[in-house]
Design a protein around this motif. Sequence first.
Motif, PDB file in Angstrom:
ATOM      1  N   LYS A 130     -12.546   1.036  -3.090  1.00 47.23           N
ATOM      2  CA  LYS A 130     -11.602  -0.025  -2.751  1.00 47.23           C
ATOM      3  C   LYS A 130     -12.166  -1.427  -2.979  1.00 47.23           C
ATOM      4  O   LYS A 130     -11.420  -2.387  -3.168  1.00 47.23           O
ATOM      5  CB  LYS A 130     -11.151   0.123  -1.303  1.00 47.23           C
ATOM      6  CG  LYS A 130      -9.857  -0.602  -1.003  1.00 47.23           C
ATOM      7  CD  LYS A 130      -9.348  -0.273   0.386  1.00 47.23           C
ATOM      8  CE  LYS A 130      -8.052  -1.023   0.678  1.00 47.23           C
ATOM      9  NZ  LYS A 130      -7.543  -0.725   2.032  1.00 47.23           N
ATOM     10  N   SER A 132      -3.706   7.481  -3.422  1.00 48.75           N
ATOM     11  CA  SER A 132      -3.472   6.264  -2.638  1.00 48.75           C
ATOM     12  C   SER A 132      -3.605   5.060  -3.553  1.00 48.75           C
ATOM     13  O   SER A 132      -4.388   5.077  -4.518  1.00 48.75           O
ATOM     14  CB  SER A 132      -4.483   6.157  -1.491  1.00 48.75           C
ATOM     15  OG  SER A 132      -4.413   7.268  -0.637  1.00 48.75           O
ATOM     16  N   HIS A 163       0.857  -1.194   0.000  1.00 41.85           N
ATOM     17  CA  HIS A 163       0.000   0.000   0.000  1.00 41.85           C
ATOM     18  C   HIS A 163       0.885   1.234   0.000  1.00 41.85           C
ATOM     19  O   HIS A 163       1.906   1.284   0.696  1.00 41.85           O
ATOM     20  CB  HIS A 163      -0.900   0.017   1.233  1.00 41.85           C
ATOM     21  CG  HIS A 163      -1.677   1.294   1.375  1.00 41.85           C
ATOM     22  ND1 HIS A 163      -2.731   1.617   0.545  1.00 41.85           N
ATOM     23  CD2 HIS A 163      -1.522   2.338   2.235  1.00 41.85           C
ATOM     24  CE1 HIS A 163      -3.211   2.800   0.883  1.00 41.85           C
ATOM     25  NE2 HIS A 163      -2.497   3.259   1.907  1.00 41.85           N
ATOM     26  N   TYR A 184     -10.347   6.649  -3.371  1.00 46.61           N
ATOM     27  CA  TYR A 184      -9.624   5.422  -3.011  1.00 46.61           C
ATOM     28  C   TYR A 184     -10.470   4.566  -2.072  1.00 46.61           C
ATOM     29  O   TYR A 184     -10.765   3.407  -2.367  1.00 46.61           O
ATOM     30  CB  TYR A 184      -8.288   5.763  -2.362  1.00 46.61           C
ATOM     31  CG  TYR A 184      -7.593   4.549  -1.780  1.00 46.61           C
ATOM     32  CD1 TYR A 184      -6.960   3.627  -2.607  1.00 46.61           C
ATOM     33  CD2 TYR A 184      -7.607   4.310  -0.402  1.00 46.61           C
ATOM     34  CE1 TYR A 184      -6.352   2.496  -2.080  1.00 46.61           C
ATOM     35  CE2 TYR A 184      -6.998   3.186   0.129  1.00 46.61           C
ATOM     36  CZ  TYR A 184      -6.378   2.283  -0.706  1.00 46.61           C
ATOM     37  OH  TYR A 184      -5.792   1.159  -0.178  1.00 46.61           O
ATOM     38  N   GLU A 185     -10.867   5.135  -0.932  1.00 45.83           N
ATOM     39  CA  GLU A 185     -11.679   4.367   0.017  1.00 45.83           C
ATOM     40  C   GLU A 185     -13.045   4.031  -0.565  1.00 45.83           C
ATOM     41  O   GLU A 185     -13.570   2.941  -0.359  1.00 45.83           O
ATOM     42  CB  GLU A 185     -11.845   5.143   1.326  1.00 45.83           C
ATOM     43  CG  GLU A 185     -10.582   5.229   2.162  1.00 45.83           C
ATOM     44  CD  GLU A 185     -10.124   3.873   2.679  1.00 45.83           C
ATOM     45  OE1 GLU A 185     -10.949   2.943   2.725  1.00 45.83           O
ATOM     46  OE2 GLU A 185      -8.931   3.748   3.023  1.00 45.83           O
ATOM     47  N   ASP A 196      -2.780   0.476  -4.084  1.00 43.22           N
ATOM     48  CA  ASP A 196      -2.324  -0.848  -3.678  1.00 43.22           C
ATOM     49  C   ASP A 196      -1.783  -1.549  -4.914  1.00 43.22           C
ATOM     50  O   ASP A 196      -2.442  -1.543  -5.966  1.00 43.22           O
ATOM     51  CB  ASP A 196      -3.471  -1.682  -3.097  1.00 43.22           C
ATOM     52  CG  ASP A 196      -4.051  -1.054  -1.841  1.00 43.22           C
ATOM     53  OD1 ASP A 196      -3.309  -0.903  -0.862  1.00 43.22           O
ATOM     54  OD2 ASP A 196      -5.248  -0.709  -1.848  1.00 43.22           O
ATOM     55  N   GLU A 203      -5.710   2.292  -7.749  1.00 43.97           N
ATOM     56  CA  GLU A 203      -5.360   3.637  -7.300  1.00 43.97           C
ATOM     57  C   GLU A 203      -6.584   4.536  -7.305  1.00 43.97           C
ATOM     58  O   GLU A 203      -7.496   4.359  -8.117  1.00 43.97           O
ATOM     59  CB  GLU A 203      -4.310   4.267  -8.223  1.00 43.97           C
ATOM     60  CG  GLU A 203      -2.960   3.581  -8.208  1.00 43.97           C
ATOM     61  CD  GLU A 203      -1.975   4.259  -9.130  1.00 43.97           C
ATOM     62  OE1 GLU A 203      -0.852   4.537  -8.688  1.00 43.97           O
ATOM     63  OE2 GLU A 203      -2.335   4.532 -10.297  1.00 43.97           O
ATOM     64  N   ASP A 232     -10.831  -5.769  -4.310  1.00 42.00           N
ATOM     65  CA  ASP A 232     -11.297  -7.040  -3.735  1.00 42.00           C
ATOM     66  C   ASP A 232     -12.015  -7.878  -4.780  1.00 42.00           C
ATOM     67  O   ASP A 232     -11.836  -9.098  -4.855  1.00 42.00           O
ATOM     68  CB  ASP A 232     -12.218  -6.772  -2.546  1.00 42.00           C
ATOM     69  CG  ASP A 232     -11.508  -6.054  -1.405  1.00 42.00           C
ATOM     70  OD1 ASP A 232     -10.282  -6.236  -1.282  1.00 42.00           O
ATOM     71  OD2 ASP A 232     -12.179  -5.311  -0.668  1.00 42.00           O
TER      72      ASP A 232
END
Length: 333
Positions: free
Chosen positions: A169, A141, A129, A165-166, A143, A159, A173
Amino acid sequence: MKKSWLLLLSLLILAGCGKKQEVVQIGAFEKFQEPFLRISFSHPQGWQLQQDGPKIGFYSSLEAINKFNPYSVEGKDAARVIVNMDKMDTLKTLDEIVRSLNSDLTSSGFEVSSPVAKKVSDLDGKLLHYRGALDSKNIISGDEVVAVKDSMLYTIIFEGFNKMYEGSKVVLDSVLSSLHLPSFAAAAPGVDPAVPAEEMEVFENNFLKISYPANFQPSPASVKDPVQFALNIYGYRQDSGVFIDVRPAQGLTLEKVVEQNAARFKETSRGSATIDGVPATYLNYTGGKGISSRVYFLVKNDKFYRIIYNYYQPMKGDFQPVFDKMVASIKTK
């Protein structure tokens, strides 16, 4: 993996100080399938596809494509996810790749967290991260997940700008849980993995059909006019494989095509063959050190097919008969 953009060297901006922009809500997901690469995964419905050969990206909007290459603070916040397959010239372990990625991200100004174990399909991978400030109001941000199988490096990047980002996200997954990677025939114990497998598989699209060893990987390449299609088929060794490209013949005969193209190769000898029922001419030529090379020229349906194969000379007996078999299997369209 090397980043070319420069970020601020410290993270002085807290998330609460970012731009206040509406976060795109993730609704339904749909399945993406790439039949040539034999890869599939789920992505958000409505996200924009941008593909460059084996590098597959989905962006939260059409405008978002211009937000990441390089990073730009102009326009609305955006997110993206990228799935990439890369044949390594030099074999590296997963830990070596993670250390190199960490160094690249850090030198680009990111704050990088310790790697975390993560599954990539059925492979053991690592997630890094990272987070960095672009200016006083914008934080990027991301991963990056990497995994290795033999000489193939698999990379998944997610990204987002600021709250994107949040808010998005779940995309990472979804990709990781649904990702299906191509399977390769494993070499038997004590067998050189570079030796082409006896089992053959078939690649087919609207330009051609060709058989190839099950432990090789067909990978369409990026093209520019006048080339209409290009294909790499390589296995464990990057110096031994087949390349094909297709372009309009523009009414030229085989003889004229050979005349116009022969000078590009350091020809040592030439011969004739029949491919898909029509005459073809091949040139043997000097490749790199320790490499033997041959190029075939074929004209059919007003298309000019160029078929090139290279192989490591000490393994001629392993490669050349298989590559000849591949060329003989070609069906043009």
